[in-house]
Design an enzyme around this catalytic site. Structure first.
Site, short mmCIF file in Angstrom:
data_model
loop_
_atom_site.label_atom_id
_atom_site.label_comp_id
_atom_site.label_asym_id
_atom_site.label_seq_id
_atom_site.Cartn_x
_atom_site.Cartn_y
_atom_site.Cartn_z
N ILE A 139 0.79 -1.21 0.00
CA ILE A 139 0.04 0.04 -0.15
C ILE A 139 0.74 1.23 -0.11
O ILE A 139 0.52 2.13 -0.76
CB ILE A 139 -1.02 0.04 1.10
CG1 ILE A 139 -1.93 -1.20 1.08
CG2 ILE A 139 -1.70 1.30 1.26
CD1 ILE A 139 -2.66 -1.38 2.07
N ARG B 69 -3.53 1.56 10.89
CA ARG B 69 -4.19 1.08 12.27
C ARG B 69 -4.20 2.37 13.15
O ARG B 69 -3.30 3.02 13.32
CB ARG B 69 -3.60 -0.10 12.84
CG ARG B 69 -4.01 -1.41 11.93
CD ARG B 69 -5.63 -1.92 12.18
NE ARG B 69 -5.99 -2.91 11.54
CZ ARG B 69 -6.67 -3.12 10.40
NH1 ARG B 69 -6.71 -1.96 9.59
NH2 ARG B 69 -6.59 -4.28 9.76
N GLU C 181 -11.71 2.09 18.28
CA GLU C 181 -12.78 2.33 17.20
C GLU C 181 -14.02 1.57 17.83
O GLU C 181 -13.81 0.73 18.45
CB GLU C 181 -12.53 1.67 15.99
CG GLU C 181 -11.32 2.58 15.09
CD GLU C 181 -10.94 1.83 13.92
OE1 GLU C 181 -11.59 1.07 13.50
OE2 GLU C 181 -9.92 2.12 13.32
N HIS D 195 -13.14 4.17 9.26
CA HIS D 195 -12.32 3.11 8.82
C HIS D 195 -13.07 2.38 7.52
O HIS D 195 -13.50 1.30 7.22
CB HIS D 195 -12.40 2.09 9.84
CG HIS D 195 -11.19 1.10 9.72
ND1 HIS D 195 -10.52 0.48 10.72
CD2 HIS D 195 -10.73 0.36 8.56
CE1 HIS D 195 -9.69 -0.34 10.39
NE2 HIS D 195 -9.72 -0.39 9.06
C1 DGY Z 1 -8.00 -4.16 6.28
O1 DGY Z 1 -8.08 -4.63 5.27
O2 DGY Z 1 -7.05 -4.37 7.03
C2 DGY Z 1 -8.71 -2.72 6.44
O3 DGY Z 1 -8.44 -2.22 7.59
C3 DGY Z 1 -10.26 -3.41 6.62
O4 DGY Z 1 -10.94 -3.55 5.61
#
Ligand code: DGY
Length: 317
Positions: free
Chosen positions: A156, A237, A266, A284
């Site tokens: 990511i 997170r 959360e 989220h």
């Molecule tokens: C993940 O994929 O870890 C996201 O935080 C939830 O979709």
């Protein structure tokens, strides 16, 4: 012997359609999340569990007799005691790759919204405050040509960095392991240590996994060395950031703004974060696009079915 699966939360119909006739499904759906007690009770007699990040999969759950696989519908798996699963011989799977681009898109949405005050502007218009075009109204920060610091340079993080090229940005990154030279070249990304990244970046975006080592990776000291004009983005997170320290940093303007999709407790959010106007807050939803939720659902189902059929899962943790 026929097999049974518990689906603790929501899942797309496309994934449910993959289940062969001989496999029984107990589908809870998303509207009434299971308590830990109900999860334990409903899991009895099942060999597969498909769960979400809100389901705490601890040793007690993993001790369910006959349980073979826990398939998390998420890339993150900090809700699962992976060490206990390993000890008990339960396979754990997650959903990497299919959500990479969507999550990177959303990190950028937060970055842009925080830099250019998109949410504040929307509130201003809806509140009927816009009476006349105004020279000094809602000035924000330029994004193009600035420096972005990516903390956590996995799938990511790299997808976020790739988008930065379109904005002619300088890309810095930090991770525990340096990326291969060809990746650095392709993304025009420079490896730096964490303090350098924090000091030099106009935008700091977090993409590390949550672990004991990354809890409060961004603490008061980190926030204090960032630029006063910096924007922090967290779509990873919540506990990676010390939320109380961040709330103070935003209130007292140690940094300019934040875009946050995740929080320490959360769905509770630090009251000071709710009060400041320089934070864009989301519930989220970074991976929540129509296409991606279908892809996550089908991958989670395929992982679960593979293990029940005695095959290797597609994406084991
Ligand atoms: C993940 O994929 O870890 C996201 O935080 C939830 O979709």
């Amino acid at each position: 012997m026929s097999k049974s699966i518990l689906i603790a939360g929501g899942l797309s119909p496309e994934a449910l359609a993959l289940v062969p006739n001989e496999v029984d499904v107990d589908f809870n759906g998303h509207e009434h999340p299971l308590s830990h007690r109900d999860l334990l009770a409903r899991l009895r007699g099942k060999q597969g569990l498909i769960c979400q990040i809100i389901d705490a999969i601890d040793d007690e759950v993993l001790a369910t007799p006959g349980l073979q696989v826990v398939s998390n519908v998420a890339v993150g798996y900090n809700n699962i005691d992976v060490a206990a699963a390993r000890r008990r011989g339960v396979v754990v799977t997650n959903t990497p790759d299919v959500l990479t681009e969507t999550t990177a898109d959303f990190a950028w949405a937060l970055l842009m919204a925080a830099a250019r005050k998109v949410v504040e502007a929307d509130r201003y218009v809806r509140a009927g405050q816009w009476k006349v075009w105004q020279w000094d109204l809602l000035w924000g920060l330029d994004v193009h040509g600035k420096t972005i610091g990516v903390l956590g340079f996995g799938r990511i993080g790299r997808a976020v960095a790739r988008r930065a090229r379109g904005f002619a940005m300088r890309v810095l990154y930090h991770d525990t392991v340096r990326a291969p030279a060809e990746v650095e070249r392709e993304l025009d990304a420079t490896y730096v240590d964490k303090p350098t990244l924090l000091r030099e970046s106009d935008f700091v975006t977090l993409h590390v996994l949550l672990s004991p080592e990354t809890r409060h990776l961004i603490d008061e000291a980190s926030l204090r060395i960032m630029k006063k004009t910096a924007v922090l983005v967290n779509a990873a997170r919540g506990p990676i950031v010390d939320e109380a320290a961040l709330a103070r940093a935003l209130e007292e303007r140690w940094i300019a703004a934040a875009g946050l999709d995740v929080f320490e407790e959360e769905p509770q959010i630090h009251p000071a974060l709710l009060a400041v106007t320089n934070a864009v807050l989301a519930p989220h939803i970074a991976s929540a696009s129509f296409d991606t939720r279908v892809a996550m659902s089908t991958l989670a189902m395929k992982n679960c079915l593979a293990v029940l059929e005695g095959k290797p899962p597609l994406t084991p943790v």
